[in-house]
Design a protein around this motif. Sequence first.
Motif, mmCIF file in Angstrom:
data_model
loop_
_atom_site.group_PDB
_atom_site.id
_atom_site.type_symbol
_atom_site.label_atom_id
_atom_site.label_comp_id
_atom_site.label_asym_id
_atom_site.label_seq_id
_atom_site.Cartn_x
_atom_site.Cartn_y
_atom_site.Cartn_z
ATOM 1 N N ASP A 115 -18.375 -38.602 0.972
ATOM 2 C CA ASP A 115 -18.265 -37.798 -0.238
ATOM 3 C C ASP A 115 -18.563 -38.677 -1.443
ATOM 4 O O ASP A 115 -19.057 -39.801 -1.315
ATOM 5 C CB ASP A 115 -16.897 -37.119 -0.322
ATOM 6 N N LYS A 116 -18.267 -38.195 -2.628
ATOM 7 C CA LYS A 116 -18.647 -38.921 -3.836
ATOM 8 C C LYS A 116 -17.844 -40.195 -4.058
ATOM 9 O O LYS A 116 -18.194 -41.010 -4.894
ATOM 10 C CB LYS A 116 -18.524 -37.992 -5.046
ATOM 11 N N THR A 117 -16.758 -40.357 -3.316
ATOM 12 C CA THR A 117 -15.983 -41.594 -3.417
ATOM 13 C C THR A 117 -16.281 -42.553 -2.271
ATOM 14 O O THR A 117 -15.674 -43.615 -2.181
ATOM 15 C CB THR A 117 -14.462 -41.301 -3.421
ATOM 16 N N GLY A 118 -17.192 -42.144 -1.370
ATOM 17 C CA GLY A 118 -17.477 -42.963 -0.212
ATOM 18 C C GLY A 118 -16.562 -42.675 0.961
ATOM 19 O O GLY A 118 -16.591 -43.373 1.978
ATOM 20 N N ILE A 147 -16.778 -48.643 4.407
ATOM 21 C CA ILE A 147 -15.937 -48.806 3.218
ATOM 22 C C ILE A 147 -16.266 -47.721 2.203
ATOM 23 O O ILE A 147 -17.386 -47.212 2.147
ATOM 24 C CB ILE A 147 -16.116 -50.194 2.571
ATOM 25 N N ASN A 148 -15.265 -47.360 1.399
ATOM 26 C CA ASN A 148 -15.529 -46.421 0.320
ATOM 27 C C ASN A 148 -15.864 -47.207 -0.947
ATOM 28 O O ASN A 148 -16.071 -48.422 -0.912
ATOM 29 C CB ASN A 148 -14.343 -45.475 0.121
ATOM 30 N N SER A 150 -14.143 -48.162 -3.308
ATOM 31 C CA SER A 150 -13.131 -49.154 -3.683
ATOM 32 C C SER A 150 -13.053 -50.277 -2.662
ATOM 33 O O SER A 150 -12.199 -51.151 -2.772
ATOM 34 C CB SER A 150 -11.753 -48.489 -3.827
ATOM 35 N N GLY A 151 -13.947 -50.233 -1.672
ATOM 36 C CA GLY A 151 -13.965 -51.271 -0.654
ATOM 37 C C GLY A 151 -12.941 -51.066 0.439
ATOM 38 O O GLY A 151 -12.718 -51.956 1.256
ATOM 39 N N ARG A 152 -12.328 -49.889 0.484
ATOM 40 C CA ARG A 152 -11.249 -49.653 1.431
ATOM 41 C C ARG A 152 -11.748 -49.019 2.723
ATOM 42 O O ARG A 152 -12.687 -48.237 2.724
ATOM 43 C CB ARG A 152 -10.152 -48.814 0.776
ATOM 44 N N THR A 153 -11.083 -49.370 3.804
ATOM 45 C CA THR A 153 -11.498 -48.956 5.145
ATOM 46 C C THR A 153 -10.515 -47.962 5.744
ATOM 47 O O THR A 153 -9.399 -47.772 5.248
ATOM 48 C CB THR A 153 -11.574 -50.175 6.071
ATOM 49 N N ALA A 154 -10.931 -47.384 6.860
ATOM 50 C CA ALA A 154 -10.055 -46.471 7.591
ATOM 51 C C ALA A 154 -8.796 -47.198 8.064
ATOM 52 O O ALA A 154 -7.694 -46.639 8.043
ATOM 53 C CB ALA A 154 -10.802 -45.884 8.783
ATOM 54 N N LEU A 155 -8.942 -48.445 8.487
ATOM 55 C CA LEU A 155 -7.791 -49.211 8.959
ATOM 56 C C LEU A 155 -6.777 -49.422 7.841
ATOM 57 O O LEU A 155 -5.568 -49.350 8.072
ATOM 58 C CB LEU A 155 -8.256 -50.562 9.516
ATOM 59 N N MET A 156 -7.246 -49.677 6.640
ATOM 60 C CA MET A 156 -6.327 -49.844 5.514
ATOM 61 C C MET A 156 -5.525 -48.569 5.275
ATOM 62 O O MET A 156 -4.316 -48.611 4.992
ATOM 63 C CB MET A 156 -7.106 -50.226 4.258
ATOM 64 N N GLY A 157 -6.195 -47.418 5.375
ATOM 65 C CA GLY A 157 -5.508 -46.156 5.176
ATOM 66 C C GLY A 157 -4.461 -45.904 6.241
ATOM 67 O O GLY A 157 -3.339 -45.474 5.952
#
Length: 261
Positions: A115-118, A147-148, A150-157
């Motif tokens: 999406d628009k945020t990655g 990564i989205n 903000s550089g964040r990954t599925a694992l971080m979530g």
Amino acid sequence: MVCLRCPELNPFSVGSQLNAVTTRFFPRSLRTPTRSISSAWGSMRTRKALPVSQRLVNAAYKGDVGQIQQLVKAGARINHQDQRGRTALMAAAESGRESAVASLLSAGADVDATDKTGWTAVMGAAGEGHTGCLQLLLGAGASVNGINKSGRTALMGAAFGGHVAAVRLLVDSGAKPDMQDHDGWTALRWACKGNKPRVVQSLLNRGARPDIPDSDGWEPLTAAALEGHLHVVRALIAGGARVNARDSDGNTALMTSAFKV
């Protein structure tokens, strides 16, 4: 510090995503989301004469496989994106609709659409702890280390949400536990922020390094000590965290913990 300006909400949730199209998950202003996942997708149901492709997104959120199949036959675009860039597969994954995910994948849905945020379907499923959906997505070849913006990954979530089974599945599927987002936070650091000692232990058991500092020079132990997360502190120490490491201001975790007194 990032953690001190964080709003008290899940930065990996759909509500946060809806307010973060052009901002980071942790904006400096402490605004809160105005819409939840149910209201965000649910509001679409109240509109009249929705295009067939948008109706597909709504059906996916509800997990209505029969309607999904009918809409696809009627010409709905399987990878249609709404005004925020979200697809039917994302809606199904975030709401934990395994049958809908399977149906969409078999119809050719793009497993790595953003999406628009990655944000991707894998990130949505991970952030909500939907391991069944994760297995389907990963089995279809979804990127586990995407990564989205903000550089964040599925694992971080998954780590922040305390979803131990999802964390294990992601790491065992190739997720890199030591990847850092734009603030220098790893999945372990996110687990510390979320006060999730079981996730901390799981990540450490799977090779996560406990000594990676964030962009402020804070290692996970220092951050956990400041936030008063005792069980996380214990898990980190047991996992080899450096108890005498100093941050960019020269403070150790013990010194930092005194700020809580």
